[in-house]
Every structure is written in C-alpha cells, then in structure tokens.
Design a protein around this motif. Structure first.
Motif, PDB file in Angstrom:
ATOM      1  N   ILE A 128       0.842  -1.202   0.000  1.00  0.00           N
ATOM      2  CA  ILE A 128       0.000   0.000   0.000  1.00  0.00           C
ATOM      3  C   ILE A 128       0.876   1.250   0.000  1.00  0.00           C
ATOM      4  O   ILE A 128       0.608   2.206  -0.733  1.00  0.00           O
ATOM      5  N   ALA A 129       1.933   1.258   0.810  1.00  0.00           N
ATOM      6  CA  ALA A 129       2.810   2.430   0.847  1.00  0.00           C
ATOM      7  C   ALA A 129       3.490   2.654  -0.503  1.00  0.00           C
ATOM      8  O   ALA A 129       3.565   3.798  -0.982  1.00  0.00           O
ATOM      9  N   LEU A 130       3.978   1.597  -1.140  1.00  0.00           N
ATOM     10  CA  LEU A 130       4.625   1.735  -2.446  1.00  0.00           C
ATOM     11  C   LEU A 130       3.643   2.194  -3.519  1.00  0.00           C
ATOM     12  O   LEU A 130       3.980   3.037  -4.355  1.00  0.00           O
ATOM     13  N   SER A 131       2.443   1.666  -3.487  1.00  0.00           N
ATOM     14  CA  SER A 131       1.479   2.075  -4.511  1.00  0.00           C
ATOM     15  C   SER A 131       1.035   3.520  -4.298  1.00  0.00           C
ATOM     16  O   SER A 131       0.862   4.253  -5.275  1.00  0.00           O
ATOM     17  N   LEU A 132       0.871   3.969  -3.053  1.00  0.00           N
ATOM     18  CA  LEU A 132       0.544   5.374  -2.810  1.00  0.00           C
ATOM     19  C   LEU A 132       1.685   6.281  -3.252  1.00  0.00           C
ATOM     20  O   LEU A 132       1.451   7.348  -3.828  1.00  0.00           O
ATOM     21  N   TRP A 133       2.914   5.866  -2.996  1.00  0.00           N
ATOM     22  CA  TRP A 133       4.068   6.650  -3.436  1.00  0.00           C
ATOM     23  C   TRP A 133       4.105   6.716  -4.963  1.00  0.00           C
ATOM     24  O   TRP A 133       4.374   7.766  -5.539  1.00  0.00           O
ATOM     25  N   ALA A 134       3.818   5.587  -5.628  1.00  0.00           N
ATOM     26  CA  ALA A 134       3.821   5.573  -7.089  1.00  0.00           C
ATOM     27  C   ALA A 134       2.732   6.488  -7.642  1.00  0.00           C
ATOM     28  O   ALA A 134       2.968   7.243  -8.588  1.00  0.00           O
ATOM     29  N   ILE A 135       1.555   6.447  -7.040  1.00  0.00           N
ATOM     30  CA  ILE A 135       0.468   7.321  -7.498  1.00  0.00           C
ATOM     31  C   ILE A 135       0.850   8.780  -7.291  1.00  0.00           C
ATOM     32  O   ILE A 135       0.633   9.619  -8.176  1.00  0.00           O
ATOM     33  N   ALA A 136       1.416   9.111  -6.142  1.00  0.00           N
ATOM     34  CA  ALA A 136       1.826  10.496  -5.874  1.00  0.00           C
ATOM     35  C   ALA A 136       2.922  10.934  -6.833  1.00  0.00           C
ATOM     36  O   ALA A 136       2.920  12.074  -7.303  1.00  0.00           O
ATOM     37  N   SER A 137       3.859  10.060  -7.138  1.00  0.00           N
ATOM     38  CA  SER A 137       4.931  10.407  -8.074  1.00  0.00           C
ATOM     39  C   SER A 137       4.397  10.625  -9.480  1.00  0.00           C
ATOM     40  O   SER A 137       4.799  11.574 -10.164  1.00  0.00           O
ATOM     41  N   ILE A 138       3.509   9.762  -9.924  1.00  0.00           N
ATOM     42  CA  ILE A 138       2.914   9.925 -11.256  1.00  0.00           C
ATOM     43  C   ILE A 138       2.105  11.217 -11.315  1.00  0.00           C
ATOM     44  O   ILE A 138       2.186  11.969 -12.290  1.00  0.00           O
ATOM     45  N   TYR A 139       1.358  11.496 -10.272  1.00  0.00           N
ATOM     46  CA  TYR A 139       0.577  12.735 -10.221  1.00  0.00           C
ATOM     47  C   TYR A 139       1.499  13.950 -10.275  1.00  0.00           C
ATOM     48  O   TYR A 139       1.220  14.920 -10.969  1.00  0.00           O
ATOM     49  N   SER A 140       2.605  13.894  -9.528  1.00  0.00           N
ATOM     50  CA  SER A 140       3.545  15.016  -9.512  1.00  0.00           C
ATOM     51  C   SER A 140       4.180  15.235 -10.877  1.00  0.00           C
ATOM     52  O   SER A 140       4.440  16.368 -11.272  1.00  0.00           O
ATOM     53  N   LYS A 141       4.456  14.159 -11.597  1.00  0.00           N
ATOM     54  CA  LYS A 141       5.083  14.285 -12.913  1.00  0.00           C
ATOM     55  C   LYS A 141       4.103  14.788 -13.972  1.00  0.00           C
ATOM     56  O   LYS A 141       4.494  15.487 -14.898  1.00  0.00           O
ATOM     57  N   THR A 142       2.834  14.414 -13.846  1.00  0.00           N
ATOM     58  CA  THR A 142       1.858  14.818 -14.860  1.00  0.00           C
ATOM     59  C   THR A 142       1.279  16.203 -14.606  1.00  0.00           C
ATOM     60  O   THR A 142       0.752  16.816 -15.529  1.00  0.00           O
ATOM     61  N   THR A 143       1.369  16.690 -13.379  1.00  0.00           N
ATOM     62  CA  THR A 143       0.878  18.032 -13.062  1.00  0.00           C
ATOM     63  C   THR A 143       2.029  18.835 -12.465  1.00  0.00           C
ATOM     64  O   THR A 143       3.090  18.315 -12.202  1.00  0.00           O
TER      65      THR A 143
END
Length: 183
Positions: A128-143
């Motif tokens: 769960i921690a890795l997937s939340l980090w991945a989602i946050a990283s993808i969000y940061s890169k796209t916005t």
C-alpha cells in the motif's frame, strides 16, 4: 373543546416562532459544517482510500501471497504459517507442527506464534505504501503540483523542514546562513 385565552395563544405563537428560529439556525449551522468544501473533500478522500485499501488487500491476498506460498520452504499460505510455543492437550505428535491449522491449535489452547500473519500484514503495508508513493509520483510528474515534497534537516536544530524554506519553523533560524555571517 375549551378555548385558550389570548395570553396563552400568544405564548404558544412565541414558542412556535422560537422553535422555528432555533431549528432554522441549527439546520444552517449543520449544513454549513457538513456541506462545506473541506468536509466533502475529506469524505471523498476517505471513501477512495477505503476502496483503494480493499483493492490493495485483494491484490496481496489473491495474487501476491499465493505466488509467495509456492516457495518450497513455505508449503502453505503465509497467514497460516505458525509455530507452537506450548501445545494443548490434543497435540498430535505425528503431524509436523502438531496441528493442521492455526485455528485448530488456538482452539486446543496451544500458545501459537503466528509469524505468517504478521508477515502478511507487513507485505500489505509495504504494498500500500509503495502504490501510494507511485500514485503520488505519477501525479507530480503529470501536473505541476508536487505532493511528495523533499525535506532537509535544519543545520541548527536538526528538524526536518521543506527544502524551499527560508527559515526553520522549529528554531526560526535563517537557512541561508545569516546567523553565521552576522558574527
């Protein structure tokens, strides 16, 4: 039916107006609390988090743990791995662990060291921690909105602060070295 005098009727009208006023005021207060933007955002966030947790738990339970349980040294599902610290009265010495399942050992009164269940929870947490980090990283890169903010330690009090901070929020020292130059 007996008729009320004028004073009693006026008193009842005043009570009714007061009750309506209090009800309207209470409704306005409740609606401004429950329907404001922050509360709705938190509610939506909690609902999404609950569904995300259910998906992550299903991923771990239904996909990852069965693959891990195929490893030769496990030979059963990870949550069912246990060791007996003290056996119960119906202990079966012919079975490797003395009991077929963890629940069977617990119902017999054995003291069980359920390390598999603990490892199951650790794997769930990491996933769960890795997937939340991945989602946050993808969000940061796209916005342009950076959710994962880099932090550094203050050189004076050693507390973590934002890398963009000009002053430490804990010790209020300037991070550009003004204190050092002033001496």
């Amino acid at each position: 039916m007996p008729r009320l005098d004028e004073n009693a009727q006026q008193y009842l009208r005043d009570v009714e107006r007061g009750a309506r006023r209090h009800t309207i005021r209470a409704w306005d207060s409740f609606s401004s609390f429950a329907l404001r933007d922050n509360v709705l955002e938190v509610a939506v966030g909690l609902i999404i988090a609950a569904s995300f947790t259910a998906c992550a738990n299903s991923l771990v339970t239904d996909i990852i743990l069965p693959i891990i349980s195929l490893l030769p040294f496990l030979s059963r599902n990870l949550p069912e791995k246990f060791a007996i610290l003290k056996h119960g009265p119906n202990y079966n010495g012919t079975i490797t662990n003395g009991y077929n399942t963890k629940d069977q050992a617990l119902s017999d009164g054995a003291i069980v060291f359920a390390y598999g269940n603990f490892l199951d929870k650790i794997i769930r947490f990491i996933l769960i921690a890795l997937s939340l980090w991945a989602i946050a990283s993808i969000y940061s890169k796209t916005t342009d909105d950076n959710i994962v903010k880099k932090q550094v330690k203050c050189k004076y009090c050693r507390k973590y602060i934002s890398e963009k901070a000009k002053r430490c929020i804990s010790c209020t020292s300037w991070q550009d070295g003004r204190e050092d130059r002033g001496n």
